[in-house]
Design a protein around this motif. Structure first.
Motif, short mmCIF file in Angstrom:
data_model
loop_
_atom_site.label_atom_id
_atom_site.label_comp_id
_atom_site.label_asym_id
_atom_site.label_seq_id
_atom_site.Cartn_x
_atom_site.Cartn_y
_atom_site.Cartn_z
N TYR A 44 0.84 -1.20 0.00
CA TYR A 44 0.00 0.00 0.00
C TYR A 44 0.87 1.26 0.00
N ARG A 74 -4.94 7.44 -2.16
CA ARG A 74 -5.12 5.99 -2.30
C ARG A 74 -5.95 5.40 -1.16
N ARG A 108 -7.85 2.23 -1.97
CA ARG A 108 -7.02 1.02 -1.97
C ARG A 108 -6.85 0.50 -0.54
N GLN A 146 -10.01 -1.23 0.31
CA GLN A 146 -10.06 -2.51 -0.42
C GLN A 146 -9.22 -3.57 0.27
N GLU A 177 -9.47 -5.43 -7.73
CA GLU A 177 -9.83 -4.02 -7.72
C GLU A 177 -11.14 -3.80 -8.47
#
Length: 125
Positions: free
Chosen positions: A45, A65, A68, A71, A87
């Motif tokens: 990450y 981000r 992300r 996620q 994704e």
């Protein structure tokens, strides 16, 4: 003195479990389980926000981000695995089934869980 591999394996086996946190997301039908990232996942990450010239983390890019991070943190309690392994699946859910208020709530919780909240740069040890 070199590391004793057997001692390292034993210590790793008794490490505390990753922290988890439930966050209420009404449009997803209730509470969502977030899990702290593993060291490898955190590196992945954070690595996406490295400035190639200075080799330091670009904090603005890290904030961009946030999706992300969500996620990578949302867990399926039935399997104990990341819920959005691709994704594409995550984008489908976030674009159709998540309000900005819940997005912000999940972002804040995931950042705090991973030691990235207010003024923090790395997870706490």
């Amino acid at each position: 003195m070199p590391l004793d591999f057997e001692a390292v394996k034993k210590a790793a086996g008794s490490a505390p479990p990753l922290k988890t946190l439930e966050v209420d997301v009404p449009e997803w039908g209730g509470k969502v389980l977030l899990q702290e990232l593993t060291g490898a996942a955190f590196d992945k990450y954070q690595g996406a926000a490295l400035d190639p010239k200075t080799h330091t983390v670009d904090k603005d890019l890290l904030l961009q981000r946030r999706g992300r991070l969500i996620q990578m943190s949302v867990m399926n309690p039935s399997t104990g695995r990341i819920m959005f392994e691709t994704e594409r699946l995550y984008i489908e859910w976030i674009e159709t089934k998540l309000t900005k208020q819940s997005y912000d709530k999940l972002t804040e919780a995931a950042m705090d869980l991973n030691g990235l909240g207010e003024g923090k740069e790395e997870p706490e040890s």
